[in-house]
Scaffold this motif. Structure first.
Motif, PDB file in Angstrom:
ATOM      1  N   PRO A   1      43.010  48.847  56.301  1.00 18.33           N
ATOM      2  CA  PRO A   1      43.569  49.030  54.950  1.00 18.33           C
ATOM      3  C   PRO A   1      44.949  49.676  54.973  1.00 18.33           C
ATOM      4  CG  PRO A   1      41.274  49.719  55.001  1.00 18.33           C
ATOM      5  CD  PRO A   1      41.673  49.459  56.427  1.00 18.33           C
ATOM      6  N   GLU A   2      45.130  50.636  55.861  1.00 20.14           N
ATOM      7  CA  GLU A   2      46.441  51.278  55.955  1.00 20.14           C
ATOM      8  C   GLU A   2      47.495  50.298  56.452  1.00 20.14           C
ATOM      9  OE1 GLU A   2      46.672  54.969  58.232  1.00 20.14           O
ATOM     10  OE2 GLU A   2      48.774  54.440  58.551  1.00 20.14           O
ATOM     11  N   MET A   3      47.142  49.487  57.408  1.00 20.37           N
ATOM     12  CA  MET A   3      48.088  48.494  57.912  1.00 20.37           C
ATOM     13  C   MET A   3      48.503  47.519  56.811  1.00 20.37           C
ATOM     14  SD  MET A   3      48.784  49.203  61.014  1.00 20.37           S
ATOM     15  CE  MET A   3      49.559  47.720  61.675  1.00 20.37           C
ATOM     16  N   ARG A   4      47.543  47.180  55.966  1.00 20.06           N
ATOM     17  CA  ARG A   4      47.851  46.267  54.864  1.00 20.06           C
ATOM     18  C   ARG A   4      48.857  46.893  53.902  1.00 20.06           C
ATOM     19  NH1 ARG A   4      41.999  45.653  53.663  1.00 20.06           N
ATOM     20  NH2 ARG A   4      41.169  44.241  55.226  1.00 20.06           N
ATOM     21  N   VAL A   5      48.668  48.159  53.614  1.00 20.47           N
ATOM     22  CA  VAL A   5      49.585  48.843  52.700  1.00 20.47           C
ATOM     23  C   VAL A   5      50.966  48.953  53.337  1.00 20.47           C
ATOM     24  CG1 VAL A   5      50.033  51.016  51.489  1.00 20.47           C
ATOM     25  CG2 VAL A   5      47.709  50.104  51.579  1.00 20.47           C
ATOM     26  N   ARG A   6      50.987  49.272  54.628  1.00 18.56           N
ATOM     27  CA  ARG A   6      52.272  49.369  55.327  1.00 18.56           C
ATOM     28  C   ARG A   6      53.017  48.050  55.313  1.00 18.56           C
ATOM     29  NH1 ARG A   6      50.326  52.631  60.598  1.00 18.56           N
ATOM     30  NH2 ARG A   6      52.039  51.548  61.569  1.00 18.56           N
TER      31      ARG A   6
ATOM     32  N   GLU B   1      40.610  51.873  49.922  1.00 16.07           N
ATOM     33  CA  GLU B   1      40.313  50.775  50.841  1.00 16.07           C
ATOM     34  C   GLU B   1      39.957  49.473  50.104  1.00 16.07           C
ATOM     35  OE1 GLU B   1      36.835  51.919  52.924  1.00 16.07           O
ATOM     36  OE2 GLU B   1      36.662  50.053  54.039  1.00 16.07           O
ATOM     37  N   CYS B   2      39.088  49.592  49.068  1.00 22.74           N
ATOM     38  CA  CYS B   2      38.627  48.390  48.375  1.00 22.74           C
ATOM     39  C   CYS B   2      39.732  47.779  47.507  1.00 22.74           C
ATOM     40  CB  CYS B   2      37.384  48.694  47.541  1.00 22.74           C
ATOM     41  SG  CYS B   2      37.671  49.826  46.172  1.00 22.74           S
ATOM     42  N   GLU B   3      40.840  48.501  47.339  1.00 19.90           N
ATOM     43  CA  GLU B   3      41.960  47.978  46.552  1.00 19.90           C
ATOM     44  C   GLU B   3      43.016  47.316  47.438  1.00 19.90           C
ATOM     45  OE1 GLU B   3      41.744  51.469  43.101  1.00 19.90           O
ATOM     46  OE2 GLU B   3      43.108  51.681  44.792  1.00 19.90           O
ATOM     47  N   THR B   4      42.719  47.239  48.731  1.00 19.17           N
ATOM     48  CA  THR B   4      43.715  46.705  49.658  1.00 19.17           C
ATOM     49  C   THR B   4      43.373  45.291  50.134  1.00 19.17           C
ATOM     50  OG1 THR B   4      42.635  47.662  51.607  1.00 19.17           O
ATOM     51  CG2 THR B   4      44.300  49.013  50.516  1.00 19.17           C
ATOM     52  N   LYS B   5      42.410  44.669  49.491  1.00 21.49           N
ATOM     53  CA  LYS B   5      41.991  43.327  49.935  1.00 21.49           C
ATOM     54  C   LYS B   5      43.067  42.284  49.628  1.00 21.49           C
ATOM     55  CE  LYS B   5      37.633  44.373  51.136  1.00 21.49           C
ATOM     56  NZ  LYS B   5      38.047  45.535  51.971  1.00 21.49           N
ATOM     57  N   ASP B   6      43.717  42.479  48.487  1.00 19.25           N
ATOM     58  CA  ASP B   6      44.657  41.467  48.015  1.00 19.25           C
ATOM     59  C   ASP B   6      46.090  41.980  48.136  1.00 19.25           C
ATOM     60  OD1 ASP B   6      46.076  39.557  46.668  1.00 19.25           O
ATOM     61  OD2 ASP B   6      45.286  40.077  44.681  1.00 19.25           O
ATOM     62  N   PRO B   7      46.901  41.345  48.980  1.00 20.80           N
ATOM     63  CA  PRO B   7      48.276  41.811  49.198  1.00 20.80           C
ATOM     64  C   PRO B   7      49.076  41.911  47.898  1.00 20.80           C
ATOM     65  CG  PRO B   7      47.729  40.041  50.730  1.00 20.80           C
ATOM     66  CD  PRO B   7      46.582  40.145  49.762  1.00 20.80           C
ATOM     67  N   LEU B   8      48.789  41.009  46.979  1.00 17.10           N
ATOM     68  CA  LEU B   8      49.513  41.003  45.709  1.00 17.10           C
ATOM     69  C   LEU B   8      49.169  42.250  44.882  1.00 17.10           C
ATOM     70  CD1 LEU B   8      51.470  38.890  44.498  1.00 17.10           C
ATOM     71  CD2 LEU B   8      49.599  38.218  42.977  1.00 17.10           C
ATOM     72  N   GLN B   9      47.922  42.623  44.932  1.00 16.45           N
ATOM     73  CA  GLN B   9      47.472  43.820  44.226  1.00 16.45           C
ATOM     74  C   GLN B   9      48.154  45.074  44.810  1.00 16.45           C
ATOM     75  OE1 GLN B   9      43.193  44.318  44.193  1.00 16.45           O
ATOM     76  NE2 GLN B   9      43.309  46.187  42.962  1.00 16.45           N
ATOM     77  N   ILE B  10      48.267  45.120  46.125  1.00 17.11           N
ATOM     78  CA  ILE B  10      48.948  46.250  46.769  1.00 17.11           C
ATOM     79  C   ILE B  10      50.410  46.280  46.340  1.00 17.11           C
ATOM     80  CG2 ILE B  10      49.542  47.361  48.950  1.00 17.11           C
ATOM     81  CD1 ILE B  10      47.336  45.771  50.289  1.00 17.11           C
ATOM     82  N   ALA B  11      51.043  45.118  46.346  1.00 13.49           N
ATOM     83  CA  ALA B  11      52.460  45.038  45.996  1.00 13.49           C
ATOM     84  C   ALA B  11      52.696  45.510  44.561  1.00 13.49           C
ATOM     85  CB  ALA B  11      52.954  43.601  46.183  1.00 13.49           C
ATOM     86  N   THR B  12      51.834  45.081  43.658  1.00 14.79           N
ATOM     87  CA  THR B  12      51.950  45.488  42.258  1.00 14.79           C
ATOM     88  C   THR B  12      51.799  46.997  42.123  1.00 14.79           C
ATOM     89  OG1 THR B  12      50.909  43.384  41.679  1.00 14.79           O
ATOM     90  CG2 THR B  12      51.057  45.034  39.931  1.00 14.79           C
ATOM     91  N   TYR B  13      50.826  47.508  42.825  1.00 10.65           N
ATOM     92  CA  TYR B  13      50.550  48.941  42.819  1.00 10.65           C
ATOM     93  C   TYR B  13      51.759  49.732  43.330  1.00 10.65           C
ATOM     94  CZ  TYR B  13      48.355  53.317  44.294  1.00 10.65           C
ATOM     95  OH  TYR B  13      48.047  54.627  44.489  1.00 10.65           O
TER      96      TYR B  13
END
Ligand code: ZN
Length: 145
Positions: free
Chosen positions: A24-29, A117-129
């Motif tokens: 999950p951290e890698m996805r956010v990074r 963690e459960c909010e990191t499944k979708d890259p678009l959701q992370i980007a919006t956040y």
């Protein structure tokens, strides 16, 4: 069973367990990087060692595992069936530690945010956040609170 892990493999495994460089951290990074935000990782000189630190907007971001950090209302934050007292105590300590870090960071003038963690499944959701989190602060001078 005898422990047959090589030391290298063991330390790799332990770093996974401790939560450094978890998926999950890698996805956010990756998302933050793709958006062009500049950030530092795991600033040990800051309370709670935030996972990502955005100096320009003074935002400290934690990427929390739902189970260990007790994401409220999340089904990943279930309570193990065995040894409930042990888990209650362990979770209470984690939550307390997170809260202390948040308070200390805010005292130092950081805005503290958590992405679960459960909010990191979708890259678009992370980007919006990230965009909402990091653009708000750069709009102008800080509001007195
Ligand atoms: Zn969750």
């Amino acid at each position: 069973m005898i422990d047959r892990l090589a030391p290298e493999h063991r330390s790799w495994l332990m770093s996974r367990v401790r939560g450094t460089n978890t998926t999950p951290e890698m996805r956010v990074r990756r998302a933050a990087h793709a958006l062009g935000f500049r950030f530092r990782l795991h600033r040990k000189d800051l309370p709670g060692t935030p996972d990502l630190v955005f100096p320009k907007t003074r935002v400290a971001l934690f990427v929390h595992g739902c189970f260990w950090h007790r994401h409220l209302g999340c089904k990943k934050a279930s309570l193990p069936k065995t040894r409930p007292e042990y888990w209650h105590q362990k979770f209470a300590l984690n939550v307390e530690r997170d809260e202390r870090a948040r308070v200390a960071l805010e005292r130092l003038g950081w805005k503290v945010s958590v992405i679960w963690e459960c909010e990191t499944k979708d890259p678009l959701q992370i980007a919006t956040y990230l965009q909402a989190l990091l653009s708000r602060r750069s709009e102008g001078p800080r509001q007195p609170s």
